[in-house]
Design a protein around this motif. Sequence first.
Motif, mmCIF file in Angstrom:
data_model
loop_
_atom_site.group_PDB
_atom_site.id
_atom_site.type_symbol
_atom_site.label_atom_id
_atom_site.label_comp_id
_atom_site.label_asym_id
_atom_site.label_seq_id
_atom_site.Cartn_x
_atom_site.Cartn_y
_atom_site.Cartn_z
ATOM 1 N N ASN A 1 0.841 -1.254 -0.009
ATOM 2 C CA ASN A 1 -0.133 -0.046 -0.011
ATOM 3 C C ASN A 1 0.826 1.321 0.130
ATOM 4 O OD1 ASN A 1 -2.787 -1.011 0.165
ATOM 5 N ND2 ASN A 1 -2.017 -2.088 2.139
ATOM 6 N N THR B 1 -7.878 -9.852 -10.023
ATOM 7 C CA THR B 1 -9.026 -10.115 -10.940
ATOM 8 C C THR B 1 -9.796 -8.973 -11.147
ATOM 9 O OG1 THR B 1 -10.871 -11.031 -9.397
ATOM 10 C CG2 THR B 1 -9.115 -12.393 -10.213
ATOM 11 N N ARG C 1 -14.162 -8.176 -14.329
ATOM 12 C CA ARG C 1 -14.373 -9.582 -14.906
ATOM 13 C C ARG C 1 -15.637 -9.709 -16.003
ATOM 14 N NH1 ARG C 1 -13.288 -11.894 -9.573
ATOM 15 N NH2 ARG C 1 -15.398 -12.617 -9.320
ATOM 16 N N ALA D 1 -11.533 -13.900 -15.837
ATOM 17 C CA ALA D 1 -10.338 -13.768 -14.681
ATOM 18 C C ALA D 1 -9.067 -14.247 -15.236
ATOM 19 C CB ALA D 1 -10.721 -14.925 -13.500
ATOM 20 N N PRO E 1 -4.035 -13.838 -6.727
ATOM 21 C CA PRO E 1 -5.625 -14.107 -6.607
ATOM 22 C C PRO E 1 -6.057 -15.099 -5.632
ATOM 23 C CG PRO E 1 -4.562 -15.363 -8.577
ATOM 24 C CD PRO E 1 -3.618 -14.514 -7.862
ATOM 25 N N SER F 1 -8.884 -17.635 -4.344
ATOM 26 C CA SER F 1 -10.227 -18.338 -4.770
ATOM 27 C C SER F 1 -10.226 -19.726 -3.801
ATOM 28 C CB SER F 1 -9.917 -18.833 -6.274
ATOM 29 O OG SER F 1 -11.152 -19.711 -6.425
HETATM 30 N N1 LIG Z 1 -1.984 -5.908 0.948
HETATM 31 C C1 LIG Z 1 -3.141 -5.710 1.187
HETATM 32 O O1 LIG Z 1 -3.492 -4.714 1.867
HETATM 33 C C2 LIG Z 1 -4.165 -6.607 0.655
HETATM 34 C C3 LIG Z 1 -5.473 -5.987 0.440
HETATM 35 C C4 LIG Z 1 -6.441 -6.978 -0.327
HETATM 36 C C5 LIG Z 1 -5.920 -8.290 -0.431
HETATM 37 N N2 LIG Z 1 -4.674 -8.663 -0.456
HETATM 38 C C6 LIG Z 1 -4.170 -10.141 -0.851
HETATM 39 O O2 LIG Z 1 -4.606 -10.154 -2.337
HETATM 40 C C7 LIG Z 1 -5.538 -11.459 -2.255
HETATM 41 C C8 LIG Z 1 -6.518 -11.324 -3.359
HETATM 42 O O3 LIG Z 1 -7.123 -10.224 -3.409
HETATM 43 P P1 LIG Z 1 -8.729 -10.058 -3.277
HETATM 44 O O4 LIG Z 1 -9.303 -11.092 -2.548
HETATM 45 O O5 LIG Z 1 -9.183 -8.711 -2.891
HETATM 46 O O6 LIG Z 1 -9.041 -10.043 -4.994
HETATM 47 P P2 LIG Z 1 -9.169 -10.995 -5.998
HETATM 48 O O7 LIG Z 1 -8.241 -12.401 -5.656
HETATM 49 O O8 LIG Z 1 -9.067 -10.352 -7.318
HETATM 50 O O9 LIG Z 1 -10.729 -11.789 -5.968
HETATM 51 C C9 LIG Z 1 -11.144 -12.707 -5.169
HETATM 52 C C10 LIG Z 1 -12.537 -13.077 -5.500
HETATM 53 O O10 LIG Z 1 -12.703 -13.227 -6.673
HETATM 54 C C11 LIG Z 1 -13.453 -14.796 -6.953
HETATM 55 N N3 LIG Z 1 -12.430 -15.359 -8.200
HETATM 56 C C12 LIG Z 1 -11.093 -15.844 -8.056
HETATM 57 N N4 LIG Z 1 -10.630 -16.222 -9.052
HETATM 58 C C13 LIG Z 1 -11.888 -16.186 -9.881
HETATM 59 C C14 LIG Z 1 -11.878 -16.861 -11.241
HETATM 60 N N5 LIG Z 1 -11.023 -17.542 -11.986
HETATM 61 N N6 LIG Z 1 -13.262 -16.669 -11.574
HETATM 62 C C15 LIG Z 1 -14.172 -16.017 -11.074
HETATM 63 N N7 LIG Z 1 -14.196 -15.628 -9.911
HETATM 64 C C16 LIG Z 1 -12.767 -15.740 -9.118
HETATM 65 C C17 LIG Z 1 -13.122 -15.229 -5.660
HETATM 66 O O11 LIG Z 1 -14.307 -16.141 -5.425
HETATM 67 P P3 LIG Z 1 -13.962 -17.640 -4.889
HETATM 68 O O12 LIG Z 1 -13.170 -17.820 -3.694
HETATM 69 O O13 LIG Z 1 -15.377 -18.329 -4.696
HETATM 70 O O14 LIG Z 1 -13.402 -18.411 -6.277
HETATM 71 C C18 LIG Z 1 -13.230 -14.077 -4.670
HETATM 72 O O15 LIG Z 1 -14.528 -13.631 -4.331
HETATM 73 C C19 LIG Z 1 -5.965 -11.440 -0.834
HETATM 74 O O16 LIG Z 1 -6.351 -12.925 -0.552
HETATM 75 C C20 LIG Z 1 -4.654 -11.131 -0.206
HETATM 76 O O17 LIG Z 1 -3.864 -12.284 -0.174
HETATM 77 C C21 LIG Z 1 -3.606 -7.771 0.083
#
Ligand SMILES: NC(=O)c1ccc[n+]([C@@H]2O[C@H](COP(=O)([O-])OP(=O)(O)OC[C@H]3O[C@@H](n4cnc5c(N)ncnc54)[C@H](OP(=O)(O)O)[C@@H]3O)[C@@H](O)[C@H]2O)c1
Length: 305
Positions: free
Chosen positions: A162, A212, A218, A235, A251, A253
């Motif tokens: 961040n 994603t 998406r 995605a 990502p 999931s």
């Molecule tokens: N440093 C920070 O401040 C910070 C902040 C936020 C996040 N993060 C890190 O980044 C990671 C990911 O971020 P995020 O969870 O915000 O965003 P993301 O990974 O872009 O989105 C996750 C969401 O997308 C869905 N998804 C994942 N792959 C998919 C696919 N192939 N098709 C359709 N839907 C899909 C997941 O659902 P399902 O689980 O049902 O597949 C979940 O609802 C976090 O887990 C964390 O490790 C870091």
Amino acid sequence: MSTVPNFKLNTGSLMPAVGLGCWGGFTKEDRVQAESWILAALNAGYRHVDTAWLYGTEPYVRGAIKQSGVPREEIWITTKLPWHHPGNRTVEQSLDESLRNLGTDYVNLYLLHWPQVIDWPDVDVDFVREIKARDQPTFNETWAGMEEMYKKGKAKNIGVSNFSIKTLEQLLTTANIVPAVNQVELHPYLAQEELKAYCDSKGIVLEAYTPTGYGDVRSDPLIVELAAKYKVSPAQVVLAWHLARGIVIVPKSANAERQKENINLPMLEPEDVKRIMALNRGQRLCNKPDANNVVHGWTVAQLGW
Ligand SMILES: NC(=O)c1ccc[n+]([C@@H]2O[C@H](COP(=O)([O-])OP(=O)(O)OC[C@H]3O[C@@H](n4cnc5c(N)ncnc54)[C@H](OP(=O)(O)O)[C@@H]3O)[C@@H](O)[C@H]2O)c1
């Protein structure tokens, strides 16, 4: 379709460019589920997990790794120093707690989770609590503690999360070690072009969270069109765009099929990478500023966002 590439960090470490995001949700009941889906990801070939003290999933990363039988040295583990620990305890005490949670004596990457320091109770994660930011210690002082963890070998790489150009510039006025990585929100609606160029110029690898772009990105008509062209899911198009830009992605999931999709990505043609760049509109989808332009206790101006 490609296998997961490694990106070289400024320490020489090779970091798998795709990891599993291990944010486990707001409730304990949700987080307990993480162990089984982290295990599924390891079984599907993931060798990089991205967790944080604040997520409350470090113990489930530990359990999943143990059950998988994959040797520790084959798995890249990132965890993060939470925003309240610099003030309440030393960086080392906090990292030691994370190491105990994770069942290991080193992490591959330790990130300073946020530049701001916030008062936060040292109890179970509670994201609805009112947040109070304070001035001390500064992230420059905290970074010195992170550098000690690198020197002691408890963190093979250290980085930030961040951080903006503004806060990185401020960090580099006192840093003896340049961060290896900066993890920020990044997706086609928030392409972070200036930050990418700045990090490139300093040898800092940029890492995307919310890679994603959720359903918002998406379902974008261009992403859907390209998914049909490459015969993959939306995605996969978005995630492939990051890799084409040299950006690490994590990502999240919990679904075994989607986990497999997310590490099995097409190579996009340069023209398509450019078309996706044009979707940028500086829109945050995860950590959105509130009505007063504040994000977790700091204004957008303080954050340099
Ligand atoms: N440093 C920070 O401040 C910070 C902040 C936020 C996040 N993060 C890190 O980044 C990671 C990911 O971020 P995020 O969870 O915000 O965003 P993301 O990974 O872009 O989105 C996750 C969401 O997308 C869905 N998804 C994942 N792959 C998919 C696919 N192939 N098709 C359709 N839907 C899909 C997941 O659902 P399902 O689980 O049902 O597949 C979940 O609802 C976090 O887990 C964390 O490790 C870091």
